[in-house]
Design a protein around this motif. Structure first.
Motif, PDB file in Angstrom:
ATOM      1  N   LEU A 197       1.234  -1.484   0.304  1.00 28.60           N
ATOM      2  CA  LEU A 197      -0.049  -0.460   0.489  1.00 28.60           C
ATOM      3  C   LEU A 197       1.122   1.455  -0.222  1.00 28.60           C
ATOM      4  CD1 LEU A 197      -2.529  -2.494   0.763  1.00 28.60           C
ATOM      5  CD2 LEU A 197      -2.707  -0.465   2.494  1.00 28.60           C
ATOM      6  N   VAL A 198       0.544   2.770  -0.658  1.00 28.50           N
ATOM      7  CA  VAL A 198       1.652   3.042  -1.140  1.00 28.50           C
ATOM      8  C   VAL A 198       0.379   4.621  -1.223  1.00 28.50           C
ATOM      9  CG1 VAL A 198       2.735   4.905  -2.973  1.00 28.50           C
ATOM     10  CG2 VAL A 198       3.112   2.461  -2.202  1.00 28.50           C
ATOM     11  N   SER A 199       0.545   5.973  -0.350  1.00 25.13           N
ATOM     12  CA  SER A 199      -0.728   6.460  -0.430  1.00 25.13           C
ATOM     13  C   SER A 199       1.204   8.067  -0.064  1.00 25.13           C
ATOM     14  CB  SER A 199      -1.277   6.352   0.988  1.00 25.13           C
ATOM     15  OG  SER A 199      -1.939   7.490   0.762  1.00 25.13           O
ATOM     16  N   GLY A 200       0.050   8.922  -0.421  1.00 24.12           N
ATOM     17  CA  GLY A 200       1.012  10.256  -0.273  1.00 24.12           C
ATOM     18  C   GLY A 200      -0.270  11.214  -0.157  1.00 24.12           C
ATOM     19  N   GLY A 201       0.408  12.666  -0.247  1.00 19.28           N
ATOM     20  CA  GLY A 201      -0.088  14.012  -0.243  1.00 19.28           C
ATOM     21  C   GLY A 201       1.069  15.403   0.555  1.00 19.28           C
ATOM     22  N   ALA A 219       4.293   2.698   2.046  1.00 16.99           N
ATOM     23  CA  ALA A 219       5.347   3.553   2.269  1.00 16.99           C
ATOM     24  C   ALA A 219       4.435   5.163   1.656  1.00 16.99           C
ATOM     25  CB  ALA A 219       6.422   3.514   1.066  1.00 16.99           C
ATOM     26  N   ALA A 220       4.452   5.966   1.789  1.00 15.67           N
ATOM     27  CA  ALA A 220       4.472   6.891   2.263  1.00 15.67           C
ATOM     28  C   ALA A 220       4.632   7.924   1.098  1.00 15.67           C
ATOM     29  CB  ALA A 220       3.750   7.873   3.168  1.00 15.67           C
ATOM     30  N   CYS A 221       4.231   9.054   0.601  1.00 15.68           N
ATOM     31  CA  CYS A 221       5.405   9.921  -0.910  1.00 15.68           C
ATOM     32  C   CYS A 221       4.950  11.660   0.059  1.00 15.68           C
ATOM     33  CB  CYS A 221       4.844  10.513  -1.582  1.00 15.68           C
ATOM     34  SG  CYS A 221       4.886   7.995  -2.742  1.00 15.68           S
TER      35      CYS A 221
END
Length: 327
Positions: A48-52, A71-73
């Motif tokens: 699962l990858v998210s971000g903002g 991971a997160a961006c």
């Protein structure tokens, strides 16, 4: 502007260094701090990858760890991460099961995650969160905004991925949780973006913004300050009516602080929201109170209601170990 910073230019980098150092047993930074990833990766499951944009901490980097994100961006404050950040994160953690992007419904986030999905040399799928009932459109989003309900999607889908759900099942679950989740926020003050140095908007001493977005976007309307019960009543009415929550439903109630609200007030708002939902015959089966999806130093809160069934309740209860959420 009074903030605990060294310089506007280095706020994000120094904060990420602090996160990685404080939680070195859970997370590590990718090259050039482009993403935060789990210290121990499990490449046998859906990743699962998210971000903002940054400024909403602990969303998303604070939710990297067992049972949630891989991971997160982090973009600059209130700015979407770039496609190259997302691609590098996805390819660094991907296994044969594929990568699921969980994306809030903002124009920049959607565009950059879509571009990343086209470029990435791994199998990807996407779930869009759009739980905000305040407005149908805004200056930042295409339709409803993705706000605090994103946390619930990340937690429940993250648990399913840990238990071995495949990519298609994770997508279907994420869409189902999002469809059963609604949020609304209220601001008592504006936030101040470090690079701007002045409040995003101005409220009078006796005013509040009902339905505010997590970047300080306008809400439904600007109104006179009211007591907590009246504020909660308007928010719960909008949420429950839109959700069509029937008597006998079980729900998760999340009261989320925007960064400048004391915990004593958040619990007071939780109590008001709980009483109003129970008055409608909705049983509060799970609860979460705290500042999880913030807007820098904004005073105010959001209320999120997510309807649960036996499967999603069990997945919510599944162990989680991140910097910001653990049981």
């Amino acid at each position: 502007m009074k903030k605990l910073i060294n310089s506007v230019e280095t706020v994000l980098q120094e904060s990420l260094d602090g996160l990685a150092a404080a939680h070195a047993d859970i997370v590590a930074l990718g090259p050039e701090r482009k993403f935060v990833h789990r210290r121990e990766l499990n490449r046998n499951k859906v990743a699962l990858v998210s971000g903002g944009g940054s400024g909403h901490e602990p969303l998303h980097a604070g939710f990297v760890g067992y049972g949630m994100l891989d991971a997160a961006c982090p973009g600059q404050v209130f700015t979407s991460p770039t496609p190259d950040q997302i691609v590098e994160a996805a390819q660094a953690i991907a296994g044969d099961a594929g990568v699921l992007f969980i994306v809030k419904n903002y124009a920049g986030d959607r565009m950059n995650f879509e571009m990343a999905a086209e470029i990435a040399e791994c199998r990807t799928a996407t779930v869009i969160t759009d739980d905000d009932v305040a407005v149908e459109s805004s200056t930042h989003s295409i339709g409803r905004r993705g706000v605090a309900g994103t946390l619930i999607v990340e937690k429940i889908v993250g648990a399913a991925a840990e238990k071995g759900a495949d990519l298609a099942a994770c997508v279907a679950l994420g869409e189902r949780v999002n469809a059963r989740t609604r949020s609304m926020g209220v601001a008592l003050t504006s936030c101040t973006v470090p690079a701007a140095g002045t409040p995003t908007f101005t409220l009078g001493e006796d005013e509040m913004e009902m339905g505010v977005g997590i970047h300080g976007e306008p809400g439904r309307r600007r109104v006179k300050r009211a007591e907590a019960d009246a504020i909660a009543a308007e928010m719960i009415t909008a949420i429950a009516d839109d959700l069509a929550a029937r008597a006998g439903s079980q729900a998760l109630l999340l009261v989320n602080g925007f960064g400048g609200t004391p915990t004593i007030e958040l619990y007071l708002m939780y109590n008001a929201a709980r009483r109003m939902l129970e008055g409608r015959g909705v049983r509060i089966a799970r609860s979460l109170v705290g500042s999880y999806v913030t807007s820098l130093d904004m005073a105010g809160c959001s209320i999120t209601v997510s309807l649960l069934d036996a499967e999603t309740a069990a997945l919510w209860d599944h162990p989680v170990h991140t910097a910001a959420l653990r049981w």
